[in-house]
Design a protein around this motif. Structure first.
Motif, PDB file in Angstrom:
ATOM      1  N   ALA A  90       0.914  -1.040   0.012  1.00 28.95           N
ATOM      2  CA  ALA A  90       0.077  -0.104  -0.089  1.00 28.95           C
ATOM      3  C   ALA A  90       0.975   1.322   0.169  1.00 28.95           C
ATOM      4  N   THR A  91       0.337   2.453  -0.283  1.00 29.68           N
ATOM      5  CA  THR A  91       1.027   3.545  -0.373  1.00 29.68           C
ATOM      6  C   THR A  91       0.224   4.444   0.673  1.00 29.68           C
ATOM      7  N   GLY A  92       0.463   5.768   0.646  1.00 32.78           N
ATOM      8  CA  GLY A  92      -0.180   6.649   2.123  1.00 32.78           C
ATOM      9  C   GLY A  92       0.590   6.689   2.965  1.00 32.78           C
ATOM     10  N   SER A  93       0.306   7.378   4.204  1.00 34.85           N
ATOM     11  CA  SER A  93       1.065   7.718   5.198  1.00 34.85           C
ATOM     12  C   SER A  93       1.042   6.345   6.106  1.00 34.85           C
ATOM     13  N   SER A  94       0.102   5.532   6.014  1.00 38.53           N
ATOM     14  CA  SER A  94       0.067   4.361   7.286  1.00 38.53           C
ATOM     15  C   SER A  94       1.210   3.429   6.971  1.00 38.53           C
ATOM     16  N   PRO A  95       1.791   3.152   5.756  1.00 38.23           N
ATOM     17  CA  PRO A  95       2.845   2.045   5.787  1.00 38.23           C
ATOM     18  C   PRO A  95       4.420   2.561   5.935  1.00 38.23           C
ATOM     19  N   VAL A  96       4.354   4.133   5.917  1.00 39.17           N
ATOM     20  CA  VAL A  96       5.626   4.935   5.798  1.00 39.17           C
ATOM     21  C   VAL A  96       6.535   3.976   6.847  1.00 39.17           C
TER      22      VAL A  96
ATOM     23  N   ASN B 184       1.475  -3.583  -5.983  1.00 38.69           N
ATOM     24  CA  ASN B 184       1.063  -2.617  -5.283  1.00 38.69           C
ATOM     25  C   ASN B 184      -0.502  -2.279  -5.454  1.00 38.69           C
ATOM     26  N   LEU B 185      -1.379  -1.955  -4.658  1.00 33.05           N
ATOM     27  CA  LEU B 185      -2.800  -1.904  -4.730  1.00 33.05           C
ATOM     28  C   LEU B 185      -3.250  -1.000  -5.844  1.00 33.05           C
ATOM     29  N   ASP B 186      -2.766   0.182  -5.923  1.00 30.82           N
ATOM     30  CA  ASP B 186      -3.428   1.092  -6.721  1.00 30.82           C
ATOM     31  C   ASP B 186      -2.448   2.309  -7.317  1.00 30.82           C
TER      32      ASP B 186
ATOM     33  N   SER C 138       2.695  10.495  -7.850  1.00 28.17           N
ATOM     34  CA  SER C 138       2.615   8.988  -8.315  1.00 28.17           C
ATOM     35  C   SER C 138       2.948   8.204  -7.282  1.00 28.17           C
ATOM     36  N   TYR C 139       2.264   6.956  -7.053  1.00 29.11           N
ATOM     37  CA  TYR C 139       2.510   6.066  -6.043  1.00 29.11           C
ATOM     38  C   TYR C 139       3.714   5.146  -6.786  1.00 29.11           C
ATOM     39  N   VAL C 140       4.167   5.263  -8.170  1.00 26.07           N
ATOM     40  CA  VAL C 140       5.280   4.535  -8.474  1.00 26.07           C
ATOM     41  C   VAL C 140       6.471   5.199  -7.752  1.00 26.07           C
TER      42      VAL C 140
ATOM     43  N   ILE D 142      -6.629   2.303   5.530  1.00 28.07           N
ATOM     44  CA  ILE D 142      -7.769   2.345   5.366  1.00 28.07           C
ATOM     45  C   ILE D 142      -8.086   3.849   5.143  1.00 28.07           C
ATOM     46  N   GLY D 143      -8.998   4.275   4.164  1.00 32.78           N
ATOM     47  CA  GLY D 143      -9.601   5.472   4.203  1.00 32.78           C
ATOM     48  C   GLY D 143     -10.571   6.047   4.734  1.00 32.78           C
ATOM     49  N   ARG D 144     -10.847   7.392   4.972  1.00 28.33           N
ATOM     50  CA  ARG D 144     -11.885   7.662   5.747  1.00 28.33           C
ATOM     51  C   ARG D 144     -13.432   7.353   5.456  1.00 28.33           C
TER      52      ARG D 144
ATOM     53  N   HIS E 105     -12.690   2.778   2.482  1.00 25.47           N
ATOM     54  CA  HIS E 105     -11.895   2.131   1.244  1.00 25.47           C
ATOM     55  C   HIS E 105     -10.588   1.391   1.753  1.00 25.47           C
ATOM     56  N   ILE E 106     -10.516   0.293   1.023  1.00 32.22           N
ATOM     57  CA  ILE E 106      -9.221  -0.333   1.054  1.00 32.22           C
ATOM     58  C   ILE E 106      -8.668  -0.433  -0.440  1.00 32.22           C
ATOM     59  N   GLY E 107      -7.584  -0.077  -0.738  1.00 32.54           N
ATOM     60  CA  GLY E 107      -7.231   0.235  -2.099  1.00 32.54           C
ATOM     61  C   GLY E 107      -7.703   1.296  -2.238  1.00 32.54           C
ATOM     62  N   PHE E 108      -8.260   1.477  -3.614  1.00 25.55           N
ATOM     63  CA  PHE E 108      -9.319   2.546  -3.899  1.00 25.55           C
ATOM     64  C   PHE E 108     -10.710   2.144  -4.010  1.00 25.55           C
ATOM     65  N   ASN E 109     -11.038   0.878  -3.475  1.00 15.56           N
ATOM     66  CA  ASN E 109     -12.298   0.287  -3.441  1.00 15.56           C
ATOM     67  C   ASN E 109     -13.460   1.173  -2.565  1.00 15.56           C
TER      68      ASN E 109
HETATM   69  C1  F6R Z   1      -3.173   3.329  -0.969  1.00 13.69           C
HETATM   70  C2  F6R Z   1      -4.318   2.910  -0.794  1.00 13.69           C
HETATM   71  C3  F6R Z   1      -5.329   3.640   0.044  1.00 13.69           C
HETATM   72  C4  F6R Z   1      -4.793   4.029   1.595  1.00 13.69           C
HETATM   73  C5  F6R Z   1      -5.866   4.747   2.357  1.00 13.69           C
HETATM   74  C6  F6R Z   1      -5.260   5.308   3.649  1.00 13.69           C
HETATM   75  O1  F6R Z   1      -2.270   2.386  -1.706  1.00 13.69           O
HETATM   76  O2  F6R Z   1      -4.732   1.908  -1.272  1.00 13.69           O
HETATM   77  O3  F6R Z   1      -6.442   2.722   0.500  1.00 13.69           O
HETATM   78  O4  F6R Z   1      -4.215   2.872   2.190  1.00 13.69           O
HETATM   79  O5  F6R Z   1      -6.274   5.910   1.694  1.00 13.69           O
HETATM   80  O6  F6R Z   1      -4.334   6.282   3.441  1.00 13.69           O
HETATM   81  P1  F6R Z   1      -3.231   6.930   4.526  1.00 13.69           P
HETATM   82  O7  F6R Z   1      -2.580   5.937   5.096  1.00 13.69           O
HETATM   83  O8  F6R Z   1      -2.579   7.929   4.046  1.00 13.69           O
HETATM   84  O9  F6R Z   1      -4.372   7.621   5.650  1.00 13.69           O
END
Ligand code: F6R
Length: 646
Positions: A61-67, A91-93, A105-107, A161-163, A166-170
């Motif tokens: 995954a990308t985003g702040s959570s896995p850094v 990668n998820l997305d 870019s996630y790349v 997990i997004g607010r 979502h997981i990935g961009f589902n």
């Molecule tokens: C990222 C992804 C998203 C993020 C989610 C949480 O590859 O698929 O589902 O994991 O939006 O983002 P953060 O971690 O930045 O709060």
């Protein structure tokens, strides 16, 4: 230490009778430790496969959570010799459309955070391609699925997990059977991504692995750090499975663990209302939490709650322990009443035994630390004004320059002014600097970092605004301090790590002022943001200075940032703000013109900062009123941070 917090959670129960969580959850005190733990689990799995001469397939995954997970994996590669030679990643997305070298870019993200620093073969890396022409996307997605399957499927899938849930961009509405595909991003997801897309539109679409792709992983590790994730964590783990919260599908996966920190856990039933799922070890804090909850739930002031109300709402234990609702109500009412004070620096010559602050010394030395140049007035402008009006020696210290949060058009206005003025009066070299700065803004590419001179100008704009705001609150110039903490100065949203250079600057100011009171932004909720780092710098400074004699008299009060207030039961000092003071506070916030009318980092909230501050302060006052206290125009709330040496 694994799961250190679970003991603390268990301490609040005599017996936990039921669990309403349908995904196994590990709650950690600190997301850094939790991330290390996850990284070690991944490393162990990689090594296990190496022993068996087999490859391993990781979903990333990308985003702040896995850094921090990636940071630890890189550290293990560099220091402990962990090899990634047998690792395949998917990668998820990725946003669509998106060039791989764009800053968003996630790349690029994956290479900067992980791949550039480890020995993974380049051909083993798979990240959805945001440059595929629209008519080829579906075939590309099918191929992505097949590729995962041909390697034997995902062994471990890492998720944030997004607010939106979502997981990935589902996004909400995604089916459990969905596969890798092109999707539309939810509005809230686009808002959350806005910080990364300064001065440009967030893409409307993305390519993402589907729910089915994720669910086929043999093991899933999902992370959530920070209070902004707390509501969605609760829904995903406790409510029914539903397409409106796609992460809730994980309830159907039999090898998923949810790693969360304490703030992300705050909405879970076992934390928020533990009396609904167990028999509690009652202490004053828990009692206050339960009584205020009951009062709000029944829309009844505290002093009107009856034995029956307690008995009918799982709180009969409290009545057994306290003998009657009457006594219990009075006890909690008094505790909350004693938090309210119009004297944030202590009331001179008054009995202070039940007041939040000490009466002596009657004139205190105070430092208000403000992470960005406007947090002081946004978060505690009313208290700031009161402290000055009540004769305390107040200093304000702006911890960072805040330069990345100035729009280009504002900077250009100042540069043009300076340029035209300079043409008539200044030296050639200065003019050349400004001409260059003007050129660099006019020709700036999307997502490009500002030049040093432009950053300097933006920092100066915020400095001027902060000075005007602090002066408006009554401060003289010698009490206004600009710290420009080095960790912030990258010109990007990603900052450097905190270092001793940052802490030395805090230490120097602390030693110079020797404050009785320190106010700081206590946003423990935001694990990555500037506020959290600024708070950490203060914690470390307190720790380094703790043996100084004057530190014994130094109290640390925390205020919260623009978005949310402390829950009522956690407030230790509530400062009422009169209508006139609220207006003065608003005008002090207005001094921060670069943050008005569309600030670059609004943080997923369309309201202006002064509106958020007023709504929040009015809501705090209204909460006190609903519980049966006097009705105030507005209230600013604080919590005292006690160190174990205090
Ligand atoms: C990222 C992804 C998203 C993020 C989610 C949480 O590859 O698929 O589902 O994991 O939006 O983002 P953060 O971690 O930045 O709060």
């Amino acid at each position: 230490m694994a799961n250190s917090i679970d003991k603390a959670i268990q301490d609040q129960f005599k017996f936990q009778l039921i669990s309403v969580e349908k995904i196994p959850i590990e709650v950690w005190e600190d997301n850094f430790e939790a991330s290390k733990h996850i990284a070690h689990l991944i490393a162990d799995a990689i090594k296990q496969k190496q022993q068996d001469f087999q490859p391993i397939v990781l979903g990333l995954a990308t985003g702040s959570s896995p850094v921090k997970v990636y940071e630890e994996l890189v550290r293990m590669h560099k220091e402990d010799g962990l090899s990634f030679s047998n690792v395949y990643t998917f990668n998820l997305d990725e946003y669509y459309p998106m060039q791989p070298d764009a800053v968003q870019s996630y790349v690029r993200f994956m290479h900067e955070h992980l791949f550039n620093h480890i020995d993974i073969p380049q051909e083993n890396i798979h990240i959805p391609d945001g440059t595929i022409p629209m008519d080829g996307v579906q075939d590309y997605c099918d191929f992505y699925e097949q590729k995962i399957e041909s390697l034997g499927g995902l062994d471990i899938q890492l998720l944030g997990i997004g607010r939106t849930g979502h997981i990935g961009f589902n996004e909400p509405g995604s089916w459990e059977t969905s596969k890798t595909r092109l999707v539309r991003l939810d509005n809230l997801t686009r808002e959350d991504a806005r910080e990364d897309f300064t001065n440009q539109d967030v893409p409307y679409r993305a390519i993402t692995m589907g729910i089915d792709t994720i669910m086929k992983a043999k093991q899933i590790q999902i992370m959530a750090w920070g209070a902004h994730k707390a509501p969605v964590v609760k829904i995903a783990a406790e409510d029914e499975v539903s397409a409106t919260i796609p992460s809730s599908y994980l309830q159907h996966h039999d090898n998923t663990i949810f790693y969360i920190d304490r703030t992300a856990a705050s909405e879970l039933t076992r934390f928020k209302t533990p009396w609904l799922v167990g028999i509690c070890n009652w202490d004053d804090d828990l009692i206050t939490k339960a009584v205020t909850w009951l009062s709000e739930k029944l829309s009844k002031p505290i002093l009107k709650l009856t034995n029956e109300d307690y008995n009918e709402n799982n709180l009969s234990d409290l009545i057994i322990e306290e003998a009657s609702a009457y006594q219990l109500n009075i006890r909690v009412f008094n505790r909350l009443q004693h938090t309210i004070t119009g004297w944030p620096g202590g009331k001179p010559n008054a009995d202070d035994s039940t007041r939040p602050e000490r009466a002596k010394p009657s004139k205190k030395r105070v430092i208000i630390f403000s992470p960005h140049p406007d947090d002081d007035v946004i978060s505690m402008g009313g208290t700031f004004i009161r402290l000055v009006d009540q004769g305390h020696e107040v200093h304000v210290a702006y911890q960072t320059s805040g330069n990345i949060a100035v729009n280009d058009h504002d900077a250009l206005r100042y540069i043009e002014f300076y340029n035209e003025f300079a043409q008539e009066t200044m030296e050639d070299s200065l003019i050349a600097d400004m001409v260059e700065a003007e050129r660099s803004i006019r020709h700036k590419h999307i997502g490009e970092t500002d030049s040093d001179t432009v950053r300097k100008v933006k920092g100066l704009i915020r400095k001027g605004e902060a000075r005007a705001g602090a002066r408006f609150c009554g401060l003289k110039d010698s009490n206004i301090h600009f710290m420009n903490l080095p960790f912030y100065e990258t010109g990007k949203t990603k900052k450097k790590a905190l270092s001793q250079d940052d802490i030395d600057l805090i230490n120097d100011l602390m030693q110079e002022i020797k404050p009785h009171q320190v106010y700081a932004a206590g946003d423990l909720a935001d694990p990555h943001g500037t506020h959290r780092v600024c708070l950490e710098s203060i914690f470390q400074s307190f720790d380094q200075l703790k043996n100084k004699k004057w530190m014994k008299d130094c109290w640390l009060w925390l205020y919260r940032g623009a978005w949310h207030e402390y829950p009522i039961d956690e407030i230790e000092m509530a400062v009422p703000i009169s209508p006139e003071e609220l207006l003065r506070k608003r005008k002090a916030i207005f001094m921060h013109q670069s943050q008005k009318d569309g600030a670059p980092f609004p943080g997923g909230d369309a309201r202006e900062f002064w509106q958020r501050a007023e709504d929040r302060n009015r809501e705090a006052a209204d909460t006190f009123r609903r519980l049966g206290f006097a009705e105030y125009e507005a209230i600013e709330a604080f919590r005292r941070w006690k160190f174990d040496w205090q």
